[in-house]
Design a protein around this motif. Sequence first.
Motif, PDB file in Angstrom:
ATOM      1  N   LYS A 293       0.835  -1.202   0.000  1.00  0.00           N
ATOM      2  CA  LYS A 293       0.000   0.000   0.000  1.00  0.00           C
ATOM      3  C   LYS A 293       0.864   1.244   0.000  1.00  0.00           C
ATOM      4  N   GLU A 294       0.242   2.361  -0.351  1.00  0.00           N
ATOM      5  CA  GLU A 294       0.949   3.628  -0.339  1.00  0.00           C
ATOM      6  C   GLU A 294       1.057   4.162   1.095  1.00  0.00           C
ATOM      7  N   ARG A 295       2.020   5.036   1.277  1.00  0.00           N
ATOM      8  CA  ARG A 295       2.172   5.673   2.570  1.00  0.00           C
ATOM      9  C   ARG A 295       0.960   6.569   2.821  1.00  0.00           C
ATOM     10  N   GLU A 296       0.409   6.495   4.031  1.00  0.00           N
ATOM     11  CA  GLU A 296      -0.770   7.278   4.337  1.00  0.00           C
ATOM     12  C   GLU A 296      -0.583   8.093   5.607  1.00  0.00           C
ATOM     13  N   PHE A 297      -1.283   9.201   5.654  1.00  0.00           N
ATOM     14  CA  PHE A 297      -1.257  10.091   6.801  1.00  0.00           C
ATOM     15  C   PHE A 297      -1.940   9.444   7.995  1.00  0.00           C
ATOM     16  N   VAL A 298      -1.351   9.639   9.179  1.00  0.00           N
ATOM     17  CA  VAL A 298      -1.943   9.142  10.410  1.00  0.00           C
ATOM     18  C   VAL A 298      -2.318  10.302  11.332  1.00  0.00           C
ATOM     19  N   ALA A 299      -1.337  11.142  11.654  1.00  0.00           N
ATOM     20  CA  ALA A 299      -1.572  12.237  12.594  1.00  0.00           C
ATOM     21  C   ALA A 299      -0.508  13.284  12.407  1.00  0.00           C
ATOM     22  N   ALA A 300      -0.816  14.507  12.836  1.00  0.00           N
ATOM     23  CA  ALA A 300       0.149  15.595  12.754  1.00  0.00           C
ATOM     24  C   ALA A 300      -0.090  16.564  13.896  1.00  0.00           C
ATOM     25  N   ILE A 301       0.956  17.301  14.224  1.00  0.00           N
ATOM     26  CA  ILE A 301       0.866  18.245  15.338  1.00  0.00           C
ATOM     27  C   ILE A 301       1.662  19.483  14.986  1.00  0.00           C
ATOM     28  N   SER A 302       1.143  20.635  15.364  1.00  0.00           N
ATOM     29  CA  SER A 302       1.825  21.887  15.089  1.00  0.00           C
ATOM     30  C   SER A 302       3.056  22.037  15.978  1.00  0.00           C
ATOM     31  N   GLY A 303       3.868  23.024  15.662  1.00  0.00           N
ATOM     32  CA  GLY A 303       5.101  23.223  16.404  1.00  0.00           C
ATOM     33  C   GLY A 303       4.884  23.466  17.886  1.00  0.00           C
ATOM     34  N   SER A 304       3.849  24.202  18.208  1.00  0.00           N
ATOM     35  CA  SER A 304       3.560  24.492  19.618  1.00  0.00           C
ATOM     36  C   SER A 304       2.819  23.354  20.310  1.00  0.00           C
ATOM     37  N   GLY A 305       2.237  22.470  19.509  1.00  0.00           N
ATOM     38  CA  GLY A 305       1.440  21.383  20.062  1.00  0.00           C
ATOM     39  C   GLY A 305      -0.013  21.742  20.252  1.00  0.00           C
ATOM     40  N   SER A 306      -0.396  22.963  19.895  1.00  0.00           N
ATOM     41  CA  SER A 306      -1.760  23.417  20.150  1.00  0.00           C
ATOM     42  C   SER A 306      -2.766  22.892  19.135  1.00  0.00           C
ATOM     43  N   SER A 307      -2.280  22.455  17.980  1.00  0.00           N
ATOM     44  CA  SER A 307      -3.169  21.936  16.931  1.00  0.00           C
ATOM     45  C   SER A 307      -2.758  20.528  16.546  1.00  0.00           C
ATOM     46  N   THR A 308      -3.743  19.667  16.461  1.00  0.00           N
ATOM     47  CA  THR A 308      -3.502  18.285  16.059  1.00  0.00           C
ATOM     48  C   THR A 308      -4.493  17.875  14.981  1.00  0.00           C
ATOM     49  N   TYR A 309      -4.093  16.935  14.164  1.00  0.00           N
ATOM     50  CA  TYR A 309      -4.918  16.457  13.066  1.00  0.00           C
ATOM     51  C   TYR A 309      -4.788  14.936  12.999  1.00  0.00           C
ATOM     52  N   TYR A 310      -5.881  14.289  12.618  1.00  0.00           N
ATOM     53  CA  TYR A 310      -5.886  12.829  12.575  1.00  0.00           C
ATOM     54  C   TYR A 310      -6.589  12.332  11.323  1.00  0.00           C
ATOM     55  N   ALA A 311      -6.125  11.194  10.840  1.00  0.00           N
ATOM     56  CA  ALA A 311      -6.866  10.492   9.806  1.00  0.00           C
ATOM     57  C   ALA A 311      -8.152   9.941  10.424  1.00  0.00           C
ATOM     58  N   ASP A 312      -9.194   9.856   9.645  1.00  0.00           N
ATOM     59  CA  ASP A 312     -10.466   9.359  10.159  1.00  0.00           C
ATOM     60  C   ASP A 312     -10.329   7.949  10.728  1.00  0.00           C
ATOM     61  N   SER A 313      -9.439   7.168  10.149  1.00  0.00           N
ATOM     62  CA  SER A 313      -9.299   5.769  10.556  1.00  0.00           C
ATOM     63  C   SER A 313      -8.720   5.605  11.959  1.00  0.00           C
ATOM     64  N   VAL A 314      -8.075   6.657  12.476  1.00  0.00           N
ATOM     65  CA  VAL A 314      -7.456   6.548  13.806  1.00  0.00           C
ATOM     66  C   VAL A 314      -8.052   7.517  14.811  1.00  0.00           C
ATOM     67  N   LYS A 315      -8.919   8.379  14.357  1.00  0.00           N
ATOM     68  CA  LYS A 315      -9.494   9.392  15.233  1.00  0.00           C
ATOM     69  C   LYS A 315     -10.226   8.730  16.402  1.00  0.00           C
ATOM     70  N   GLY A 316      -9.943   9.222  17.597  1.00  0.00           N
ATOM     71  CA  GLY A 316     -10.552   8.647  18.800  1.00  0.00           C
ATOM     72  C   GLY A 316      -9.764   7.499  19.400  1.00  0.00           C
ATOM     73  N   ARG A 317      -8.794   6.982  18.648  1.00  0.00           N
ATOM     74  CA  ARG A 317      -7.976   5.865  19.152  1.00  0.00           C
ATOM     75  C   ARG A 317      -6.515   6.269  19.342  1.00  0.00           C
ATOM     76  N   PHE A 318      -6.014   7.128  18.467  1.00  0.00           N
ATOM     77  CA  PHE A 318      -4.620   7.567  18.512  1.00  0.00           C
ATOM     78  C   PHE A 318      -4.550   9.006  19.010  1.00  0.00           C
ATOM     79  N   THR A 319      -3.456   9.309  19.715  1.00  0.00           N
ATOM     80  CA  THR A 319      -3.221  10.670  20.180  1.00  0.00           C
ATOM     81  C   THR A 319      -1.780  11.060  19.889  1.00  0.00           C
ATOM     82  N   VAL A 320      -1.610  12.170  19.208  1.00  0.00           N
ATOM     83  CA  VAL A 320      -0.276  12.693  18.938  1.00  0.00           C
ATOM     84  C   VAL A 320       0.010  13.813  19.937  1.00  0.00           C
ATOM     85  N   SER A 321       1.243  13.833  20.433  1.00  0.00           N
ATOM     86  CA  SER A 321       1.655  14.866  21.383  1.00  0.00           C
ATOM     87  C   SER A 321       3.143  15.111  21.196  1.00  0.00           C
TER      88      SER A 321
END
Length: 123
Positions: free
Chosen positions: A42-70
Motif C-alpha cells: 500500500k501507499e504511505r498514508e497520513f496518520v496524525a500531525a501536530i503543530s510546532g507548539s502542540g496546540s493543533s492536532t490532526y488525525y486520519a479518520d481511521s485513527v481518530k478517537g484511538r490515537f493521540t499525537v503529542s
Amino acid sequence: VQLQASGGGLAQAGGSLRLSCAASGRTFSSKAMGWFRQAPGKEREFVAAISGSGSSTYYADSVKGRFTVSRDNAKNTVYLQMNALKPEDTAVYYCAVRSTILPSTKPTEYNSWGQGTLVTVSS
C-alpha cells in the motif's frame, strides 16, 4: 534534522503501543511533525500531525478517537499513543518533520523522515 523513531512492536487487537520520535537539532518547537504509515503493498498514508507548539492536532479518520499525537519540545520528541489497536493498523510507522510550524496531511510537504518502526497487531 535527523529523526529516530522507536516503540514499535507486536500488540494484540485492542491493545496499546506508544511510538516516540526523537529529533536532533535546534528550533524543534518551530517545526510541525507528522506520523505516517505504510502497510505492505500500500501507499504511505497520513496518520496524525501536530503543530510546532502542540496546540493543533490532526488525525486520519481511521485513527481518530484511538490515537493521540503529542510532543515535548523540551525533549525534542513527538509521541503517538495508539490505543484500541486493530489488525489493519499493522504497518511501518514513520515520523516526519516540516520546516514550518503548521502541520500537513501530505507526505510531500515534509522535509525529513525517520527510519520507520514496525507495528504488528495480531487478531
